[in-house]
Design an enzyme around this catalytic site. Structure first.
Site, mmCIF file in Angstrom:
data_model
loop_
_atom_site.group_PDB
_atom_site.id
_atom_site.type_symbol
_atom_site.label_atom_id
_atom_site.label_comp_id
_atom_site.label_asym_id
_atom_site.label_seq_id
_atom_site.Cartn_x
_atom_site.Cartn_y
_atom_site.Cartn_z
ATOM 1 N N ASP A 30 -5.957 46.839 -7.637
ATOM 2 C CA ASP A 30 -5.391 45.542 -7.984
ATOM 3 C C ASP A 30 -6.563 44.577 -8.209
ATOM 4 O O ASP A 30 -7.228 44.174 -7.262
ATOM 5 C CB ASP A 30 -4.492 45.087 -6.816
ATOM 6 C CG ASP A 30 -4.045 43.635 -6.934
ATOM 7 O OD1 ASP A 30 -4.479 42.935 -7.870
ATOM 8 O OD2 ASP A 30 -3.259 43.208 -6.067
ATOM 9 N N GLN B 94 -7.495 39.381 -8.251
ATOM 10 C CA GLN B 94 -8.349 38.369 -7.635
ATOM 11 C C GLN B 94 -9.824 38.586 -7.974
ATOM 12 O O GLN B 94 -10.626 37.674 -7.811
ATOM 13 C CB GLN B 94 -8.142 38.444 -6.117
ATOM 14 C CG GLN B 94 -8.414 37.178 -5.387
ATOM 15 C CD GLN B 94 -7.580 36.016 -5.890
ATOM 16 O OE1 GLN B 94 -8.131 35.003 -6.291
ATOM 17 N NE2 GLN B 94 -6.263 36.154 -5.887
ATOM 18 N N CYS C 179 0.817 35.368 0.714
ATOM 19 C CA CYS C 179 1.435 36.655 0.370
ATOM 20 C C CYS C 179 0.713 37.817 1.046
ATOM 21 O O CYS C 179 0.626 38.910 0.488
ATOM 22 C CB CYS C 179 1.470 36.895 -1.137
ATOM 23 S SG CYS C 179 2.518 35.743 -2.004
ATOM 24 N N HIS D 151 -1.989 42.162 -0.926
ATOM 25 C CA HIS D 151 -1.002 41.163 -1.328
ATOM 26 C C HIS D 151 0.373 41.833 -1.185
ATOM 27 O O HIS D 151 0.481 43.050 -1.339
ATOM 28 C CB HIS D 151 -1.291 40.845 -2.800
ATOM 29 C CG HIS D 151 -0.547 39.705 -3.383
ATOM 30 N ND1 HIS D 151 0.726 39.831 -3.851
ATOM 31 C CD2 HIS D 151 -0.919 38.429 -3.602
ATOM 32 C CE1 HIS D 151 1.107 38.651 -4.332
ATOM 33 N NE2 HIS D 151 0.130 37.788 -4.201
ATOM 34 N N LYS E 180 -4.905 34.186 -13.931
ATOM 35 C CA LYS E 180 -5.989 33.936 -12.970
ATOM 36 C C LYS E 180 -7.346 33.933 -13.666
ATOM 37 O O LYS E 180 -8.376 33.706 -13.042
ATOM 38 C CB LYS E 180 -5.940 34.968 -11.853
ATOM 39 C CG LYS E 180 -4.697 34.778 -11.001
ATOM 40 C CD LYS E 180 -4.678 35.549 -9.720
ATOM 41 C CE LYS E 180 -3.387 35.227 -8.982
ATOM 42 N NZ LYS E 180 -3.112 36.127 -7.879
HETATM 43 C C1 LIG Z 1 -2.092 36.924 -7.641
HETATM 44 C C2 LIG Z 1 -2.216 38.276 -7.093
HETATM 45 C C3 LIG Z 1 -1.242 39.239 -7.333
HETATM 46 C C4 LIG Z 1 0.036 38.956 -8.077
HETATM 47 O O1 LIG Z 1 -0.210 38.562 -9.377
HETATM 48 P P1 LIG Z 1 1.035 38.117 -10.309
HETATM 49 O O2 LIG Z 1 0.358 37.458 -11.457
HETATM 50 O O3 LIG Z 1 1.843 37.157 -9.483
HETATM 51 O O4 LIG Z 1 1.780 39.337 -10.667
HETATM 52 C C5 LIG Z 1 -1.448 40.511 -6.828
HETATM 53 N N1 LIG Z 1 -2.545 40.814 -6.138
HETATM 54 C C6 LIG Z 1 -3.517 39.898 -5.878
HETATM 55 C C7 LIG Z 1 -4.729 40.310 -5.113
HETATM 56 C C8 LIG Z 1 -3.380 38.594 -6.341
HETATM 57 O O5 LIG Z 1 -4.333 37.712 -6.087
#
Ligand SMILES: *Cc1c(COP(=O)(O)O)cnc(C)c1O
Length: 403
Positions: free
Chosen positions: A198, A201, A361, A121, A224
């Site tokens: 990260d 997701q 993104c 992302h 999320k």
């Molecule tokens: C949504 C997302 C982000 C960003 O999350 P925020 O809540 O906007 O800070 C970063 N990495 C991944 C894989 C995402 O799906």
């Protein structure tokens, strides 16, 4: 049988209409919907317990502090962190990543290397580019393969004593690919590098065990996982969090302040400057309770059923290509030959179906496939096969109109 009808009744927004049609919400990878228990927790907090935390001797302040710290314990338990002070409450994934990037700017030297994956992302690419510019470190990329997975052979070759940090998402938001993070972490540790995963997701579908993963840092966003926006978690191994400098200066993060010298508070407060999103943190805890009561195994199994069903049906549409075909979460990223993804998305919206269109993104992935973007339908445990049928019929209609 997965109790999807009962679950749907927990989400008030699923009853609404869009453009005169029942809402079919397939943009869960961008943000999830909010169950009534979480909405109630937010209303209850502002109706009954609103006060600033950690400072007051009065009852309300103590109540708010207790609720907030209980939420931290729930988050600790969910991620299986060893200590509660390894759980830093942030404003979200992006915030957590920037906290670590900023901290490492003191630890890196010219010629050190940072490895990121090609499936990232933007929030996981840009901070590292900024960090490299500041420190003289070099950014290396694990390339991707046609099926949407990472080329682990190249990763092996990139790792060396120069590698200081590895950054990778647990699940790709654009394709849904589940990355082999356990293997990625183990290999990074062999050369002495730290790993940040990260999990934004992954966390709606998978319950991560940070100790079993042996991960150094893991970040996620509450919005999320059925929680509110503006709050998230940074897990860090205590040894790393002790070593990194604070991210921001302010209230909450200090022990003593004089104009000559300030000493910082211990963990987790060192990284939580200022008044935090108290209500959001509490609601985050309630969202995790809600999802754990349903159970992540049941959620993953049901979502996989939706994924298989949707994939099979979509593939029957002429000229339709699905990107990312490996082991993945319930995300289908696709295009129809000769039609711009945006045009499909706009027609789907008219029909009440919410999908995401564009580069998600993750422009490097789109460049890899040489496409401007995709239509992305991402499913949650409150979606149904009937809704997928509506998606299929709507995509067919859009294709007919646009061809
Ligand atoms: C949504 C997302 C982000 C960003 O999350 P925020 O809540 O906007 O800070 C970063 N990495 C991944 C894989 C995402 O799906």
């Amino acid at each position: 049988m997965f109790p999807v009808d009962k679950i749907r009744a927990d989400f008030p927004i699923l009853k609404r209409e869009v453009n005169g049609k029942p809402l079919v919400y397939f943009d869960n990878a961008a943000t999830s919907q909010t169950p009534q228990v979480v909405i109630d927790a937010i209303v209850d907090y502002y109706s009954n317990s609103n006060a600033n935390i950690h400072r007051g001797v009065h009852t309300l302040s103590q109540e708010a502090t207790d609720l907030y710290e209980q939420a931290r314990l729930k988050i600790q338990k969910h991620f299986n962190a060893k200590e509660s002070y390894e759980i830093i409450l942030t404003s979200g994934t992006t915030d957590g990543i920037n906290m670590i990037a900023s901290g490492f700017s003191d630890l890196l030297n010219t010629g050190d290397e940072i490895i990121v994956s090609a499936l990232e992302h933007h929030s996981n690419i840009v901070p590292w580019q900024m960090l490299c510019e500041k420190t003289g470190a070099v950014l290396k990329v694990i390339p991707m393969l046609q099926n949407g997975t990472l080329n682990i052979e190249v990763y092996d070759a990139l790792l060396s004593a120069k590698t200081k940090l590895v950054f990778c998402n647990h699940v790709s938001n654009a394709l849904g690919t589940i990355n082999p993070i356990k293997e990625i972490i183990k290999k990074a540790h062999k050369v002495g590098a730290a790993v940040l995963i990260d999990g934004a997701q992954a966390t709606p579908h998978i319950k991560p065990d940070v100790q079993a993963l042996d991960v150094d840092f893991y970040v996620a966003s509450a919005h999320k996982i059925c929680g509110p926006t503006g709050v998230g978690v940074l897990y860090g191994k205590s040894a790393w969090l002790e070593k990194l400098p604070p991210y921001q200066g302010g209230g909450e993060m200090i022990e003593t302040v004089t104009f000559e010298k300030t000493t910082y508070a211990g963990l987790p407060h060192k990284f939580e400057a200022g008044t935090p999103n108290i209500c959001g943190g509490i609601a985050f805890g309630v969202a995790l309770d809600y999802m754990n009561a349903i159970g992540f195994e049941a959620i993953a199994a049901y979502e996989d059923e939706l994924l298989q069903y949707g994939t099979k049906k979509l593939q029957e549409i002429e000229g339709l290509t699905i990107y990312g075909t490996s082991s993945k979460t319930a995300v289908i990223s696709f295009n129809i030959e000769g039609i711009h993804p945006y045009d499909i998305g706009a027609i789907l919206d008219k029909l009440g179906v919410a999908v995401r269109t564009g580069h998600h993104c993750a422009q490097p992935i789109m460049n890899f496939y040489n496409i401007p973007g995709t239509v992305r339908a991402s499913f949650a445990f409150y979606n149904t096969k009937n809704e997928i049928d509506i998606l299929i019929a709507s995509v067919k209609r859009a294709a007919m109109m646009l061809r």
